[in-house]
Design an enzyme around this catalytic site. Sequence first.
Site, PDB file in Angstrom:
ATOM      1  N   ASP A 185       1.181  -1.554  -0.253  1.00  0.00           N
ATOM      2  CA  ASP A 185      -0.254   0.471  -0.113  1.00  0.00           C
ATOM      3  C   ASP A 185       0.498   1.251  -0.243  1.00  0.00           C
ATOM      4  O   ASP A 185       1.562   1.390   0.615  1.00  0.00           O
ATOM      5  CB  ASP A 185      -0.473  -0.188   1.170  1.00  0.00           C
ATOM      6  CG  ASP A 185      -1.842   0.994   1.080  1.00  0.00           C
ATOM      7  OD1 ASP A 185      -1.812   1.792   0.114  1.00  0.00           O
ATOM      8  OD2 ASP A 185      -2.372   1.395   2.332  1.00  0.00           O
ATOM      9  N   HIS A 187      -0.385   4.298  -0.175  1.00  0.00           N
ATOM     10  CA  HIS A 187      -1.256   5.279   0.341  1.00  0.00           C
ATOM     11  C   HIS A 187      -1.539   6.425   0.475  1.00  0.00           C
ATOM     12  O   HIS A 187      -1.779   6.980   1.044  1.00  0.00           O
ATOM     13  CB  HIS A 187      -0.680   5.112   1.580  1.00  0.00           C
ATOM     14  CG  HIS A 187      -2.361   5.315   3.242  1.00  0.00           C
ATOM     15  ND1 HIS A 187      -2.143   5.929   3.788  1.00  0.00           N
ATOM     16  CD2 HIS A 187      -2.958   4.479   3.725  1.00  0.00           C
ATOM     17  CE1 HIS A 187      -2.843   6.081   5.105  1.00  0.00           C
ATOM     18  NE2 HIS A 187      -3.267   4.881   4.183  1.00  0.00           N
ATOM     19  N   GLU A 237     -10.387   2.976  -2.166  1.00  0.00           N
ATOM     20  CA  GLU A 237     -11.046   3.700  -1.327  1.00  0.00           C
ATOM     21  C   GLU A 237     -10.526   4.850  -0.570  1.00  0.00           C
ATOM     22  O   GLU A 237     -11.929   4.864   0.120  1.00  0.00           O
ATOM     23  CB  GLU A 237      -9.935   3.226   0.161  1.00  0.00           C
ATOM     24  CG  GLU A 237      -8.584   4.450  -0.040  1.00  0.00           C
ATOM     25  CD  GLU A 237      -7.292   3.536   1.247  1.00  0.00           C
ATOM     26  OE1 GLU A 237      -7.170   4.106   2.106  1.00  0.00           O
ATOM     27  OE2 GLU A 237      -6.990   2.635   0.451  1.00  0.00           O
ATOM     28  N   HIS A 287     -12.341  -1.749   0.184  1.00  0.00           N
ATOM     29  CA  HIS A 287     -11.478  -1.876   1.475  1.00  0.00           C
ATOM     30  C   HIS A 287     -12.155  -1.879   2.794  1.00  0.00           C
ATOM     31  O   HIS A 287     -13.618  -1.779   3.073  1.00  0.00           O
ATOM     32  CB  HIS A 287     -11.320  -0.351   1.092  1.00  0.00           C
ATOM     33  CG  HIS A 287     -10.377   0.833   2.353  1.00  0.00           C
ATOM     34  ND1 HIS A 287     -11.026   1.732   3.378  1.00  0.00           N
ATOM     35  CD2 HIS A 287      -9.245   0.966   2.503  1.00  0.00           C
ATOM     36  CE1 HIS A 287     -10.409   2.556   3.425  1.00  0.00           C
ATOM     37  NE2 HIS A 287      -8.701   1.588   3.197  1.00  0.00           N
TER      38      HIS A 287
END
Length: 384
Positions: A185, A187, A237, A287
């Site tokens: 990830d 992020h 997400e 997610h």
Amino acid sequence: MTQIVDYELFEVPPRWLFLRIETDDGLVGWGEPVVEGRAKTVRAAVEELMDTYLLGEPVHPIEDHWQTMYRGGFYRGGPVLMSAIAGIDQALWDAKGKALGVPVYELLGGAARDRIEVYQWIGGDRPSDVAAEAERKVEQGFSALKMNATEELERLDDPAAIEAAVNRLREVREAVGDEVDIGVDFHGRVTKPMAKRLAVALEPHEPMFIEEPVLPEQNDALPDIAARTSVPIATGERMYSRWDFKEVFESGAVDVIQPDLSHAGGITEVKKIAAMAEAYDVALAPHCPLGPIALASCIQVDACSPNATIQEQSLNIHYNETSDVLDYLADPSVFEYDEGYVSIPDAPGLGVEINEEHVREQADEDVDWHNPVWRHDDGSVAEW
């Protein structure tokens, strides 16, 4: 017809918001409307939607309720409104399934599978001790893992930052072997130039996917990144409706979409996003670093979506230091993981029974979770 007569909201640790709706015939539906770190803001939005549109209305016309909540306010979209709609939508489906005596997935076309693979988080926000933790999780029976790729990165960082990320993935791969999937990830911490370098550098260790390689505001960069690597790209997400996803489907750059059932309009909307993804040969991996109601909602959509491939879940995730997913369930066995999979539940509604007494007790606790604010060495704000 079953009508909505009351609702309550419970802010509970570690960082969750639960919605309880009640009908005139005594049925209860549960939802999880929350933006992590913005629970009070979403709470106000839920109250406004419930008081304006839902109280006194029948449970069953969920699509009409969804359209009314989404389109009735003129201004639409975004994390707060869509998360409020999502939690209400989950609760409506839970109540409707219970009223009809069937799991939600039966109302959405029936199950396409008996179980869904789950992955387990390792390493925390600033990834560390990942190899040892990976070994422990595999020993516990998990067949897929996910970890953060990096700490905060500068816009143009040095080769050591790339090497550190590569070494972490290499150590995990060496620890667990080639039969365990490892998601990485980014992020949204990584700028486009660094994402291009990382995607190429990580490829030899064959991650399952690289997640959110750039912020969703920079999704136009995904085709360029995808052209440089064979590693599947995942994102979604922080995308909140089928209209947000339309662009990435049309770009052809994304291989896995990760809508959040508590952010992207709930079951009603994510089922539509999943069907769009299927048409573009894109996998679904919702997610869910959240609570039991969000996870139960994900599994209902996974059950009836042919392109669902793996499910995130937050058991023992680094955010859950004070309370965990199973604590709020009357029967935690519904989320028992067997060889890295969770079975599709067959109980009516969302398939889980919430321990209401425990919820009420925990709602008396002081909950004030907010995202950390990270800064670079020069004092400027970094992406968390």
